[in-house]
Motif scaffolding. Structure first.
Motif, PDB file in Angstrom:
ATOM      1  N   GLU A  25       0.810  -1.216   0.000  1.00 16.93           N
ATOM      2  CA  GLU A  25       0.000   0.000   0.000  1.00 16.93           C
ATOM      3  C   GLU A  25       0.844   1.266   0.000  1.00 16.93           C
ATOM      4  O   GLU A  25       0.490   2.259  -0.635  1.00 16.93           O
ATOM      5  CB  GLU A  25      -0.924  -0.009   1.214  1.00 16.93           C
ATOM      6  N   THR A  26       1.972   1.260   0.702  1.00 16.56           N
ATOM      7  CA  THR A  26       2.812   2.456   0.797  1.00 16.56           C
ATOM      8  C   THR A  26       4.268   2.072   0.567  1.00 16.56           C
ATOM      9  O   THR A  26       4.644   0.895   0.607  1.00 16.56           O
ATOM     10  CB  THR A  26       2.697   3.119   2.181  1.00 16.56           C
ATOM     11  N   HIS A  29       5.586   0.162   3.630  1.00 17.99           N
ATOM     12  CA  HIS A  29       5.234  -1.256   3.647  1.00 17.99           C
ATOM     13  C   HIS A  29       6.101  -2.042   2.668  1.00 17.99           C
ATOM     14  O   HIS A  29       6.594  -3.138   2.995  1.00 17.99           O
ATOM     15  CB  HIS A  29       3.754  -1.447   3.311  1.00 17.99           C
ATOM     16  N   SER A 104      -2.280  -2.772   6.821  1.00 15.59           N
ATOM     17  CA  SER A 104      -2.531  -1.407   6.348  1.00 15.59           C
ATOM     18  C   SER A 104      -4.037  -1.169   6.349  1.00 15.59           C
ATOM     19  O   SER A 104      -4.828  -2.050   6.712  1.00 15.59           O
ATOM     20  CB  SER A 104      -1.969  -1.217   4.939  1.00 15.59           C
ATOM     21  N   SER A 105      -4.448   0.013   5.907  1.00 13.90           N
ATOM     22  CA  SER A 105      -5.878   0.352   5.923  1.00 13.90           C
ATOM     23  C   SER A 105      -6.695  -0.573   5.034  1.00 13.90           C
ATOM     24  O   SER A 105      -7.846  -0.879   5.336  1.00 13.90           O
ATOM     25  CB  SER A 105      -6.071   1.807   5.477  1.00 13.90           C
ATOM     26  N   ARG A 108      -6.401  -4.619   6.799  1.00 10.91           N
ATOM     27  CA  ARG A 108      -6.568  -4.944   8.211  1.00 10.91           C
ATOM     28  C   ARG A 108      -7.679  -5.962   8.451  1.00 10.91           C
ATOM     29  O   ARG A 108      -7.505  -6.910   9.229  1.00 10.91           O
ATOM     30  CB  ARG A 108      -6.823  -3.676   9.026  1.00 10.91           C
ATOM     31  N   ASP A 132       1.631  -3.661  12.334  1.00 16.05           N
ATOM     32  CA  ASP A 132       1.121  -2.395  11.807  1.00 16.05           C
ATOM     33  C   ASP A 132       2.190  -1.332  12.031  1.00 16.05           C
ATOM     34  O   ASP A 132       2.377  -0.856  13.150  1.00 16.05           O
ATOM     35  CB  ASP A 132      -0.177  -2.035  12.543  1.00 16.05           C
ATOM     36  N   TYR A 137      -4.053   0.760  12.651  1.00 13.21           N
ATOM     37  CA  TYR A 137      -5.154  -0.132  12.279  1.00 13.21           C
ATOM     38  C   TYR A 137      -5.240  -1.410  13.102  1.00 13.21           C
ATOM     39  O   TYR A 137      -6.263  -2.075  13.095  1.00 13.21           O
ATOM     40  CB  TYR A 137      -5.022  -0.518  10.800  1.00 13.21           C
TER      41      TYR A 137
END
Length: 227
Positions: A25-26, A29, A104-105, A108, A132, A137
């Motif tokens: 996601e990022t 991560h 991640s969002s 989760r 996390d 999250y």
């Protein structure tokens, strides 16, 4: 409860190698995931038949292309150490034994519900760790589970770390990073970047020492010529 069997429904080569989802996601991560995978690969580099991977499609129901998941980081002991396009449990003969998911969002709910149940009930993953990085999250933000008699039992912290029986290492939170600690040496495993820096520093020290010895030898030669 699902069972892993192998009817001749679909050729192994027909299973996809991507689910179309992003690698992570990022940037945080992705960087952490790659660092953990590469650190574990280096740790087991001289150990035969230990496979380390991550973000690779793992298929658990023969003939069904939809029955898959992609752990962020996973380790399997007792299988060949080679590059794979995907991981077919019935072909390999073993499911992942050690899994890390970086929550991640967008993951989760899947990490704490769907994957949790699949790892426990279907794949029978021996150890499952969730982390996390930003503590947004997952509560608590770092947790681990060990399979005992078909149920996941929380792993207790030892000196602020979660021990893994599968890989023989302890997992330790350091800010938004997850580090691996070797209880035998009492040291953290260096990430690939840290290992490169250490190698460069050793090379620089060796070059400096060589230059110093050359200067001393040259000075001794000059003194000998003067006599």
């Amino acid at each position: 409860m699902s069972r892993i069997t192998r009817p001749p429904l679909l050729d192994d080569l027909d299973y996809p190698t991507s689910d179309g989802r992003p690698m992570a996601e990022t940037d945080w991560h992705r960087i952490l995931m790659v660092a953990l995978i590469d650190t574990l690969i280096e740790f087991f580099v001289r150990v035969p038949r230990v496979y380390v991977s991550g973000n690779l499609l793992v298929f658990y129901e023969p003939g069904n292309k939809r029955k898959h998941l992609a752990p962020d980081v996973f380790v399997v002991r007792g299988v060949r150490k080679h590059k794979r396009s995907n991981y077919l449990i019935w072909r390999e003969g073993k499911p992942p034994e050690f899994v890390i998911e970086l929550t991640s969002s967008t993951t989760r709910r899947e990490d704490i519900k769907k994957k949790y149940e699949l790892y426990r009930d279907v794949l029978k993953v021996k150890e499952y760790f969730l982390f996390d990085p930003f503590e947004d999250y997952l509560k608590p933000a770092f947790q681990g589970f060990r399979l005992q008699e078909g149920e996941y039992v929380p792993i207790e912290f030892v000196n602020g770390r979660l021990p893994s029986e599968v890989v023989g290492l302890h997992l330790e939170r350091e800010g938004s990073d997850l580090r691996l600690w070797n209880p035998v040496t009492g040291l953290r495993l260096p990430t690939p970047e840290e290992a490169r820096h250490l190698a460069e520093e050793r090379a620089e020290r060796a070059e400096a020492e060589t230059a110093r010895l050359r200067r001393e030898i040259e000075a001794l030669r000059r003194q000998a010529r003067k006599r």
